[in-house]
Design a protein around this motif. Structure first.
Motif, mmCIF file in Angstrom:
data_model
loop_
_atom_site.group_PDB
_atom_site.id
_atom_site.type_symbol
_atom_site.label_atom_id
_atom_site.label_comp_id
_atom_site.label_asym_id
_atom_site.label_seq_id
_atom_site.Cartn_x
_atom_site.Cartn_y
_atom_site.Cartn_z
ATOM 1 N N ILE A 1 126.473 85.113 -2.572
ATOM 2 C CA ILE A 1 126.502 84.795 -2.037
ATOM 3 C C ILE A 1 125.689 86.155 -1.509
ATOM 4 N N ARG B 1 118.497 83.968 7.769
ATOM 5 C CA ARG B 1 118.551 83.771 7.018
ATOM 6 C C ARG B 1 120.159 83.797 6.645
ATOM 7 N N VAL C 1 118.984 86.176 1.693
ATOM 8 C CA VAL C 1 120.100 85.662 3.117
ATOM 9 C C VAL C 1 120.365 87.138 3.540
ATOM 10 N N ALA D 1 124.665 82.779 5.885
ATOM 11 C CA ALA D 1 125.507 81.802 5.153
ATOM 12 C C ALA D 1 126.685 82.327 6.227
ATOM 13 N N LYS E 1 124.310 93.384 3.855
ATOM 14 C CA LYS E 1 124.107 92.187 4.827
ATOM 15 C C LYS E 1 124.344 92.688 6.319
#
Length: 335
Positions: free
Chosen positions: A59, A5, A65, A7, A89
């Motif tokens: 985000i 997933r 994410v 962004a 991330k």
């Protein structure tokens, strides 16, 4: 694992290209959301079901994410990378990582401590034509590389607001070619000698930058090379590479809309090269993101590392120092 997933942060031209590739061409990925300082510009991506944000931090706070694509302005990369690492991330970041070595080293340390993947966006490594040149070198068809020549010329300069923050031609344009020289040869550049002029637009000179440059290269093996850049060709996007060695020479010519030649009494005619990077490198833009997503799915290292990104910046700094001091600069002088 399930789909990665993802962004996309920053909805300029590059961010929109990445968004569409993630949404439509990479089945292992799911584009969840995008951000831009302007929600209106974020909305231009036009992909149904993708959530829009005007603050990338919102985000990063989302637990659903897995990875982010950093396509924000050059001067924001340091802040965004630091925040994304803290949020755990995985990251794909457009070049450069940052504009100073101190910042780059701090960021790479933070990324390493966070245990996340970090890939730098040198898309030309994933261009099928340039990859074939690299394969000829790897397979020994060229023999020992002796000379590398790279031509990279834009059809027209970027707008002045971009030029004010991009870091200059060596950081904005030649940085890709430094990485390409390393990639094509598998060798390290140890010395550069750069010269240049302002021939395209005097306003670029007023910013303390150049628009026409030539950089001579010396590799650790003793091989030599050259990179020439221009901010404006007047005809199209000029992208060519050549590796000459002890057994042969591999050359990648410009890509054109088709391969048809017309010969008539006036001469032999072909189409001009594809206009700019969007037209010239669609498969490269796809390939780099596909490789990033696949590294996450397979739990493997990324193919273009933070160390690769750092080396390209060091070479850009060496080129700028060489131009300013009008002398060859050893890369070890920079760091």
């Amino acid at each position: 694992m399930n789909k990665v997933r993802v962004a996309v942060l920053g909805m300029g031209r590059q961010g929109q290209i990445h968004s569409r590739n993630l949404a439509y061409r990479i089945p292992e990925a799911e584009l969840v959301c995008v951000s831009d300082l302007s929600v209106e510009r974020a909305a231009q991506v036009g992909i149904e079901g993708v959530e829009l944000y005007d603050d990338y931090r919102k985000i990063l706070a989302r637990k659903d994410v897995d990875a982010v694509i950093i396509a924000t302005s050059t001067d924001s990369h340091e802040e965004v990378i630091r925040a994304a690492a803290a949020a755990g991330k995985d990251m794909f970041c457009e070049k450069p990582i940052a504009t100073t070595l101190g910042a780059i080293d701090e960021l790479l340390t933070e990324v390493d401590k966070a245990g996340v993947r970090f890939m730098v966006g040198f898309n030309r490594r994933f261009d099928p034509t340039f990859k074939r040149v690299r394969e000829h070198v790897e397979q020994g068809n060229v023999g020992t590389p002796f000379i590398v020549n790279i031509t990279s010329r834009d059809p027209q300069p970027p707008h002045l607001e971009y030029l004010k923050v991009c870091g200059g031609i060596f950081f904005d344009t030649t940085v890709h070619d430094f990485d390409m020289a390393r990639y094509l040869t598998g060798d390290e550049i140890v010395e550069v000698y750069a010269t240049g002029s302002v021939l395209v637009d005097e306003r670029i000179g007023e910013l303390g930058d150049l628009d026409t440059t030539m950089v001579a290269l010396k590799f650790a093996s003793g091989a030599v090379g050259s990179i020439n850049n221009s901010r404006r060709t007047g005809y199209s996007y000029d992208q060519r590479v050549e590796v000459f060695g002890s057994k042969g020479c591999a050359i990648a010519h410009n890509e054109t809309p088709n391969r048809v030649e017309l010969t008539d009494p006036q001469g032999t005619h072909t189409d001009v090269p594809l206009y700019f990077n969007v037209e010239r490198y669609p498969e490269a833009f796809f390939g780099e993101l596909d490789a990033f997503v696949r590294s996450i799915v397979a739990d493997k290292p990324v193919p273009v590392t933070g160390a690769d990104g750092r080396k390209a910046v060091v070479l850009s700094m060496a080129a700028r120092k060489s131009w300013q001091e009008n002398r060859p600069v050893r890369v070890e002088e920079i760091g």
